[in-house]
Design an enzyme around this catalytic site. Structure first.
Site, PDB file in Angstrom:
ATOM      1  N   GLY A  13      61.803  42.848  39.808  1.00  0.00           N
ATOM      2  CA  GLY A  13      61.187  41.754  40.537  1.00  0.00           C
ATOM      3  C   GLY A  13      62.023  40.506  40.654  1.00  0.00           C
ATOM      4  O   GLY A  13      63.215  40.549  40.970  1.00  0.00           O
ATOM      5  N   ASP A  56      62.584  40.774  23.681  1.00  0.00           N
ATOM      6  CA  ASP A  56      61.143  40.899  23.864  1.00  0.00           C
ATOM      7  C   ASP A  56      60.532  39.519  23.690  1.00  0.00           C
ATOM      8  O   ASP A  56      60.697  38.880  22.645  1.00  0.00           O
ATOM      9  CB  ASP A  56      60.577  41.881  22.827  1.00  0.00           C
ATOM     10  CG  ASP A  56      59.107  42.207  23.058  1.00  0.00           C
ATOM     11  OD1 ASP A  56      58.405  41.395  23.684  1.00  0.00           O
ATOM     12  OD2 ASP A  56      58.664  43.272  22.589  1.00  0.00           O
ATOM     13  N   TYR A 149      45.099  34.168  33.154  1.00  0.00           N
ATOM     14  CA  TYR A 149      46.403  34.133  33.846  1.00  0.00           C
ATOM     15  C   TYR A 149      46.609  32.765  34.490  1.00  0.00           C
ATOM     16  O   TYR A 149      47.663  32.130  34.308  1.00  0.00           O
ATOM     17  CB  TYR A 149      46.489  35.225  34.904  1.00  0.00           C
ATOM     18  CG  TYR A 149      47.752  35.109  35.726  1.00  0.00           C
ATOM     19  CD1 TYR A 149      48.998  35.374  35.155  1.00  0.00           C
ATOM     20  CD2 TYR A 149      47.715  34.692  37.057  1.00  0.00           C
ATOM     21  CE1 TYR A 149      50.167  35.230  35.888  1.00  0.00           C
ATOM     22  CE2 TYR A 149      48.877  34.546  37.792  1.00  0.00           C
ATOM     23  CZ  TYR A 149      50.100  34.813  37.211  1.00  0.00           C
ATOM     24  OH  TYR A 149      51.262  34.662  37.943  1.00  0.00           O
ATOM     25  N   LEU A 181      51.442  34.515  47.193  1.00  0.00           N
ATOM     26  CA  LEU A 181      51.448  35.965  47.359  1.00  0.00           C
ATOM     27  C   LEU A 181      52.878  36.494  47.460  1.00  0.00           C
ATOM     28  O   LEU A 181      53.623  36.130  48.361  1.00  0.00           O
ATOM     29  CB  LEU A 181      50.666  36.337  48.624  1.00  0.00           C
ATOM     30  CG  LEU A 181      50.523  37.836  48.906  1.00  0.00           C
ATOM     31  CD1 LEU A 181      49.604  38.496  47.878  1.00  0.00           C
ATOM     32  CD2 LEU A 181      49.993  38.049  50.329  1.00  0.00           C
TER      33      LEU A 181
END
Length: 252
Positions: A13, A56, A149, A181
Site C-alpha cells: 500500500g 513490529d 479507528y 477514500l
C-alpha cells in the site's frame, strides 16, 4: 549526502509506494514492516539505497532498540514517515470486538508515538528532520462503524499539532496527511476480512491510489526547510463529506 528516510508499514500500500518513490527521488530508505520476504523483494528491486528492516509496531522493545540496531551509516534518520496503521471491523461500538480496538490503538497510536519518541531527539540534536504521519479523514468526519479507528486518527491529528508546538525554534518539520477514500492497498481487505466486500467498497468509484499519497509525500519533502505543511486533507473527486444524519420514527 543523501537523506535517510524511515518508512513504517512498507510491505504494501502507501508505505511500499512511498518507499519506491523516495528511492527513485534520490533518498536512502529504511523500509520497515513485519513481512520479511516482502521487504527483501523491495531491496532486490530497488538496490542498495533501500535497507529492509523487520519491525513490529506492537514490539515496544524492538522500537526502543531500533536506532542502535541499524547499521552504521543508517542511524541518522532525517525523515520519519509514520505510515503503519490499520482498521479492523465495521461493527457499531456496542457490538465491536474489544481485541480489534486494542490492536488498532496499539498500532495506530502506541507504536507510532513510541517510534517518534525514539527518533525525535536525534533530529532535534542535528537541527534537521521531518516527521510525516498518515492520518485519515476519519479523524474529522465520523461514520457508523468508525468508532475506535476514527479516534486513533484523531489522536494522530492532535499529536502532530502538538509536536509542532514542542519543536518551535528548531528546524524539524511535522506534517499530517489525511486521505479519504483510497484503493489499491490491503486496507479494506484487512478491515473487512472478505475480499469480495473489500472490492465492493470501490465499485463505481475512482479512489485515491498509493501513488497519489507517495506523490504528496514527495512534494512535502521537496519544499524548502523553512516551509512546514501542517496538514493536508485529500479526497478523490468522487467523495465529499456526507453531512449530518437524522434518525426518524424513534420511540419517545
Amino acid at each position: 549526502m543523501k537523506q535517510i528516510v524511515l518508512v513504517t508499514g512498507a510491505t504494501a500500500g502507501f508505505g511500499k509506494a512511498i518507499a519506491e518513490r523516495l528511492v527513485h527521488d534520490g533518498y536512502r530508505v529504511i523500509a520497515t514492516g513485519r513481512r520479511q520476504e516482502r521487504l527483501d523483494d523491495l531491496a532486490a528491486r530497488l538496490g542498495p539505497d533501500l535497507l529492509p528492516f523487520r519491525l513490529d509496531m506492537d514490539d515496544a522493545a524492538g522500537i526502543a532498540a531500533l536506532p542502535a540496531s541499524l547499521p552504521e551509516g543508517w542511524r541518522d534518520v532525517d525523515v520519519l514517515i509514520n505510515n503503519a496503521g490499520l482498521a479492523l471491523g465495521m461493527e457499531k461500538a456496542q457490538a465491536a470486538d474489544i481485541a480489534n480496538w486494542q490492536t488498532m490503538i496499539s498500532t495506530n497510536v502506541t507504536g507510532m508515538v513510541e517510534l517518534t519518541r525514539v527518533l525525535l531527539p536525534g533530529m532535534v540534536a542535528r537541527d534537521r528532520g521531518h516527521v510525516i504521519t498518515l492520518g485519515s479523514t476519519a479523524a474529522i468526519y465520523p461514520y457508523t462503524g468508525g468508532n475506535v479507528y476514527g479516534a486513533t486518527k484523531a489522536f494522530v491529528r492532535q499529536f502532530t499539532r502538538n509536536l509542532r508546538c514542542d519543536l518551535l525554534g528548531c528546524n524539524v518539520r511535522v506534517t499530517n496527511l489525511e486521505p479519504g477514500l483510497c484503493g489499491g492497498s490491503e486496507f479494506s481487505n484487512v478491515r473487512l476480512r472478505d475480499d469480495a466486500k473489500a472490492a465492493a467498497v470501490y465499485e463505481g468509484t475512482k479512489p485515491l491510489l498509493p501513488a497519489d499519497i507517495a506523490e504528496t509525500v514527495a512534494w512535502v519533502l521537496s519544499l524548502p526547510r523553512h516551509v512546514n505543511i501542517n496538514e493536508i486533507e485529500l479526497m478523490p473527486t468522487c467523495q465529499a463529506a456526507g453531512g449530518l444524519a437524522v434518525a426518524r420514527g424513534m420511540k419517545d
